[in-house]
Design a protein around this motif. Structure first.
Motif, short mmCIF file in Angstrom:
data_model
loop_
_atom_site.label_atom_id
_atom_site.label_comp_id
_atom_site.label_asym_id
_atom_site.label_seq_id
_atom_site.Cartn_x
_atom_site.Cartn_y
_atom_site.Cartn_z
N ILE A 189 28.89 6.42 -22.32
CA ILE A 189 29.82 5.29 -22.31
C ILE A 189 30.85 5.54 -21.21
N THR A 190 31.38 4.45 -20.66
CA THR A 190 32.38 4.54 -19.59
C THR A 190 33.57 3.67 -19.94
N LYS A 191 34.75 4.20 -19.65
CA LYS A 191 36.01 3.44 -19.82
C LYS A 191 36.75 3.49 -18.49
N SER A 192 37.32 2.35 -18.10
CA SER A 192 38.10 2.26 -16.86
C SER A 192 39.59 2.23 -17.18
N PHE A 193 40.37 2.79 -16.26
CA PHE A 193 41.82 2.87 -16.39
C PHE A 193 42.44 2.56 -15.04
N HIS A 194 43.72 2.17 -15.06
CA HIS A 194 44.49 1.96 -13.84
C HIS A 194 45.84 2.64 -14.00
N PHE A 195 46.33 3.21 -12.91
CA PHE A 195 47.69 3.75 -12.93
C PHE A 195 48.24 3.77 -11.51
N GLU A 196 49.55 3.81 -11.43
CA GLU A 196 50.27 3.87 -10.16
C GLU A 196 50.90 5.23 -10.03
N ALA A 197 50.81 5.84 -8.85
CA ALA A 197 51.43 7.14 -8.64
C ALA A 197 51.66 7.37 -7.16
N ALA A 198 52.60 8.26 -6.88
CA ALA A 198 52.87 8.70 -5.52
C ALA A 198 52.47 10.16 -5.39
N ILE A 251 45.78 13.04 -21.31
CA ILE A 251 45.69 14.06 -20.26
C ILE A 251 45.86 13.53 -18.84
N ALA A 252 45.76 12.23 -18.65
CA ALA A 252 45.85 11.70 -17.28
C ALA A 252 46.84 10.54 -17.16
N ILE A 253 46.67 9.50 -17.92
CA ILE A 253 47.46 8.30 -17.71
C ILE A 253 48.93 8.55 -18.04
N GLU A 272 41.32 5.95 -4.87
CA GLU A 272 42.67 5.87 -4.29
C GLU A 272 42.90 4.49 -3.70
N THR A 273 41.84 3.93 -3.15
CA THR A 273 41.86 2.56 -2.61
C THR A 273 40.58 1.89 -3.08
N TYR A 300 45.77 3.57 -8.39
CA TYR A 300 44.54 4.27 -8.72
C TYR A 300 43.70 3.50 -9.73
N LYS A 301 42.40 3.61 -9.58
CA LYS A 301 41.46 3.15 -10.60
C LYS A 301 40.66 4.37 -11.01
#
Length: 138
Positions: A4-13, A61-63, A126-127, A31-32
Motif C-alpha cells: 500500500i502507498t500513502k502520499s504526503f505533502h510538507f513545506e521545508a527549507a 517520524i517525518a511530517i 523536491e520539485t 515536498y511531496k
C-alpha cells in the motif's frame, strides 16, 4: 507481496552546506512524499494495514518534525549561522539532500513497522520533476 502507498505533502527549507552552487544557500521546497509498505498477510477488514496507521507512523517520524522546519546538517557552520533564528530546526547527521532524507525516513520507518511488514519504497519529490527514491527489492 502486497503493498500500500500513502502520499504526503510538507513545506521545508534547507541548505546543502558542503556544496559549491546555488543549493549551498538557504532555500525551500514544497515536498511531496510517497511511502509504500509491503506485507504478506492482510489483517482484519481485508486490509494489509489501515492507511490511518501508516499515516500516523509517517506523521510521527517525518511530517511533524519536517513540516515548516529548517532542515540542516548538524555542523559548526550551520550552528553559527542559524542557531539565533526563532523557529523549528531539524538537525541531521548528514546533509539534508533528498537522498539522505529518503534513507533517514526509510530507516526510521523500518524500525516502527510491526513484524511481517517492510518498507518497500520511499519517494521524495523536491520539485515536480526531481525526486530521490529508496526501493527495497528484497
Amino acid at each position: 507481496m502486497l503493498s500500500i502507498t500513502k502520499s504526503f505533502h510538507f513545506e521545508a527549507a534547507h541548505r546543502i552546506s558542503d556544496y559549491d552552487g546555488a543549493c549551498q544557500y538557504l532555500h525551500g521546497h514544497s515536498y511531496k512524499l510517497e511511502v509504500t509498505i509491503s506485507g504478506k498477510e492482510m489483517v482484519k477488514g481485508d486490509m494489509l494495514m489501515d492507511f490511518k496507521i501508516l499515516k500516523s507512523l509517517v506523521n510521527k517520524i517525518a511530517i511533524e518534525p519536517w513540516d515548516h522546519a529548517l532542515i540542516l546538517k548538524d555542523n559548526e557552520i550551520n550552528h553559527s549561522e542559524f542557531d539565533h533564528l526563532n523557529g523549528k530546526t531539524y538537525w541531521m547527521e548528514t546533509e539534508p539532500t533528498a537522498e539522505r532524507m529518503v534513507l533517514h525516513l526509510s530507516e526510521q520507518l523500518a524500525g516502527l513497522l510491526p513484524q511481517g511488514f517492510s518498507v518497500r519504497r520511499v519517494k521524495l519529490y523536491e520539485t515536480d520533476s526531481c525526486f530521490a527514491e529508496y526501493e527495497n527489492i528484497h
